[in-house]
Enzyme design. Structure first.
Site, PDB file in Angstrom:
ATOM      1  CD  GLU A   7      -3.127  -1.344   2.089  1.00 28.11           C
ATOM      2  OE1 GLU A   7      -2.859  -0.496   3.431  1.00 28.11           O
ATOM      3  OE2 GLU A   7      -4.033  -1.745   2.457  1.00 28.11           O
TER       4      GLU A   7
ATOM      5  CD  GLU B 212      -3.899  -5.827   3.343  1.00 29.87           C
ATOM      6  OE1 GLU B 212      -4.930  -4.736   3.848  1.00 29.87           O
ATOM      7  OE2 GLU B 212      -2.910  -5.427   3.302  1.00 29.87           O
TER       8      GLU B 212
END
Length: 762
Positions: free
Chosen positions: A526, A630
């Protein structure tokens, strides 16, 4: 300089010589007997120490008459005062050996030292001094007695306390005594080595010693000034002191017991059974106490504890066994590890994350962050900083050893999953500057985790979750706050450090033992590209990919979408075989999507995310290979500390991010009013209504279906301490996830109910 002898000195010289000659033969005859009875005297003379005056007087009388008379002290008391003050023998000069000034003593010694004749010999000199001291002793005692009486009449305790310490030390030195000759001879002299007097002996008799003790009884030295306190007060003080000491002792004992029990508890939780056949002597001295010393490990289960300092890529292999077996399969729907998986577009991955294990996240393990908010412990950086190196190391290693065990991998396999994503942090490899992180310990547990995954046929997605400088500024990157990766003063430095970490990692994981099991290798979790230069991130990703391939890792290389939107990656990072785009899909972190009703959330998962997936997989509209590493079935952001410690949540309108574009200071539940509450979402799953359970399971299965249109999915996360909607394990137990990941009840091929009997506010 020579000195003239005085007449008394000459008479003393002659008389002493005559006396010696008269007793010479007698001493010779009786020498043997005296040796037997006066061994201590001989020893004392050889060591330069002397007997008391009573002992010498008795010996002299024995030589003269063969009997031992009563001590002369009693006879002296009956004599008139004038007679007592007059010398018994006129030829002897009275010498106060104790109180005579040192300068006068030195002058007399010099005088006698130049008298000539046989008195120059050491033995004659000692005998002459002994006779002098015998005659002067009585007079000295009388003088001392008179001085003592005068001191008692004219001085009080206060005067002695106010005297200078130097004077007090002089008095203390004078008051030192030597025990009687008999006690010396019997070896019972206290505090004297060898049973003889010290160099400070005063040669007084036992009676004079008693007098000295009486004379000094009323003197209060500076170090005994407390003795002035009245007896009642003194006893009170003693009781107070004793009470305080007792309390301190109790506290010390209690603390020791608590610490001992805590350590004992920690030790009892650990497993070190395979150290039984290993000796600590097998560990080189230089390695003892380091991460290479298995005797310092909290847990040694399934570790090879045979010492080795061998490294690959400058990373230790300590803990690994030399052989491995890739014949296991996760289930009968997927091939064994040593068989080719095939195309992920045809057989998507079904996996789960081991979040909060090797990279801490407060909402997953809040017990590790349970401190007063004033301390500011909000991430792994501040936690380690607060705990300090030693406590942080022991605390986190216990967490590593207990939060994920072999049973974890066994249960993952039993759930019908075939992949596991393992997030870890750069300090498993290296720390920099003033990093407070626990260095290298998590590396050992990462390697063991991979071996357990191998045992149960689970393929591994390695995810570098935290990079130097923090790639997103969120707590799960290690340090919450400013992004210092490719940004800020040290942005380029931390970018290079990240490449250095990957260089070492890929050299290690290029080994043959990892070629079948590591199927995905992540570069950076991320990266917050909305705050970074997109071109800088793309350039770094290109360089990192080339490094991985150069070092021999053939696994798929994963890079994050950076929250740019899937369509924006079309045409970028092309021509790199095995490069995969990673997307994390959540409706709850978006102010526009969290307001969806239960029905709309399921529909969006089936329609919206499926459409995005198919567009991203098509290189004409998106990047190409796309995976979803995720996601969660949670329909609120109510879990404590989910959005960073203390930042609140969107659902109830308490999300204060400090950024006007992302904050939510008004309720964002579907009703968007004050009825929004987190009570239902944070409740125990056993209290969920059947309708709510139906929704949660349908929402999860809709996402699975959508993400399987790409390269597959990894649920976030396997387990949590208190957030059940983020725990795959707890979801299985609650019946809100399919028993087998590959066997779903809902496939987005039926109408979605409106869940009208389910509250939209909880």
């Amino acid at each position: 300089m020579a000195h003239d002898d005085s007449e008394p000195d000459r008479r003393r010289h002659r008389d002493s010589e005559t006396h010696h000659k008269r007793h010479k033969k007698r001493r010779t005859r009786e020498h043997g007997a005296r040796e037997a009875t006066s061994g201590s005297e001989g020893t004392s003379r050889r060591t330069g120490q002397r007997l008391s005056m009573n002992a010498l007087a008795q010996l002299n009388e024995y030589h003269d008459g063969g009997y031992v008379p009563e001590p002369p002290r009693e006879r002296e008391r009956s004599r008139p005062k004038q007679e007592r003050e007059r010398p018994r023998r006129d030829e002897y000069e009275v010498v106060d050996v104790e109180y005579e000034p040192p300068r006068r003593e030195r002058r007399r010694r010099d005088d006698y030292g130049h008298s000539g004749g046989e008195y120059d010999t050491p033995r004659r000199e000692r005998r002459r001094k002994e006779y002098r001291e015998e005659e002067s002793g009585n007079e000295s005692r009388e003088r001392e007695e008179r001085r003592r009486r005068r001191r008692h009449r004219t001085a009080d305790i206060e005067d002695y306390e106010e005297r200078p310490r130097e004077k007090e030390r002089r008095h203390r030195k004078k008051d030192r005594r030597v025990v009687s000759g008999a006690i010396v001879e019997e070896g019972r002299a206290p505090e004297l080595r060898g049973g003889a007097g010290s160099k400070h002996s005063s040669y007084d008799s036992y009676d004079s010693i008693v007098k000295e003790k009486e004379a000094t009884a009323n003197i209060t030295p500076w170090y005994m000034s407390w003795a002035k306190v009245p007896i009642g007060n003194r006893k009170k003080k003693r009781w107070i002191i004793a009470g305080v000491a007792l309390v301190l002792l109790i506290i010390i004992i209690v603390v020791a017991v608590v610490v001992s029990k805590k350590n004992s508890s920690n030790d009892s939780d650990s497993n070190k059974s395979n150290l039984d056949d290993v000796s600590e002597n097998d560990i080189p001295t230089a390695a003892r106490g380091t991460y290479l010393d298995p005797f310092t490990w909290y847990d040694t289960t399934d570790f090879n504890v045979t010492y080795t300092n061998e490294t690959v890529g400058d990373l230790p292999i300590m803990g690994l066994y030399t052989d491995w077996d890739d014949s296991a399969s996760a289930n009968d729907k997927v091939p064994a590890l040593d068989d080719d998986w095939g195309e992920y577009s045809d057989r998507p991955a079904r996996g789960v994350n081991l979040g909060g294990w090797l990279s801490l996240e407060p909402f997953i393990t809040p017990s590790l962050f349970n401190y007063d908010s004033k301390l500011g412990i909000i991430d792994e950086y501040t936690l380690c900083q607060h705990l300090g190196p030693k406590t942080a190391a022991s605390t986190l290693e216990k967490h590593y050893a207990t939060f994920v065990t072999e049973q974890t991998f066994q249960e993952i396999q039993a759930a019908g999953l075939d992949h596991v994503r393992i997030p870890y942090s750069y300090w498993a490899v290296q720390t920099y500057d003033d990093d407070p992180y626990v260095f290298r310990t998590s590396w050992r547990y990462l390697l063991r985790g991979i071996e357990w995954a191998r045992k149960y046929g689970l393929r591994v997605n390695l995810d570098l979750h935290a990079l130097p400088g923090s790639q997103n500024g969120w707590n799960h990157s290690g340090r919450q706050g400013v992004v210092n990766w490719l940004n800020g003063t040290d942005g380029d430095l931390n970018a290079q450090r990240s490449l250095d970490v990957h260089d070492r990692l890929t050299k290690f994981f290029a080994q043959d033992r990892y070629k079948n099991i590591i199927t995905f290798y992540g570069l950076a979790n991320e990266p917050r590209m909305v705050s970074l230069s997109a071109s800088a991130v793309i350039s770094w990703t290109t360089e990192a990919y080339q490094l991985v391939r150069k070092n021999g890792v053939a696994a798929n290389v994963v890079f994050g979408d950076g929250f740019m939107g899937l369509a924006n990656w079309q045409g970028k990072l092309t021509g790199m075989e095995g490069l995969v785009l990673d997307v994390h899909q959540y409706v709850i972190f978006n102010n526009d999507q969290i307001v969806y009703t239960h029905q709309k959330k399921v529909q969006y998962a089936c329609d919206g995310w499926t459409e995005q997936t198919e567009q991203s997989m098509d290189t004409s509209t998106g990047f190409g290979p796309t995976m979803f590493a995720e996601w969660s079935q949670a329909d609120t952001d109510c879990a404590d500390d989910l959005t960073n410690v203390g930042w609140g949540n969107r659902w109830t309108g308490t999300y204060d991010s400090g950024n006007a574009s992302t904050e939510a200071l008004t309720p964002k539940c579907p009703t968007q009013d004050s009825t929004c509450t987190c009570d239902g979402a944070n409740a125990d799953p056993s209290t969920y209504s059947d309708t709510y359970k139906k929704f949660l399971k349908m929402f999860a299965e809709a996402q699975m279906v959508s993400f399987e249109k790409g390269w597959g999915w990894w649920y976030w996360t396997w387990d949590t301490e208190s957030a059940p909607q983020w725990s795959y394990r707890q979801g299985l137990a609650a019946g809100i996830l399919p028993d087998k990941a590959y066997d779903k009840d809902f496939n987005c091929d039926a109408d979605v109910p409106d869940f009208s009997d389910l509250s939209e506010t909880f």
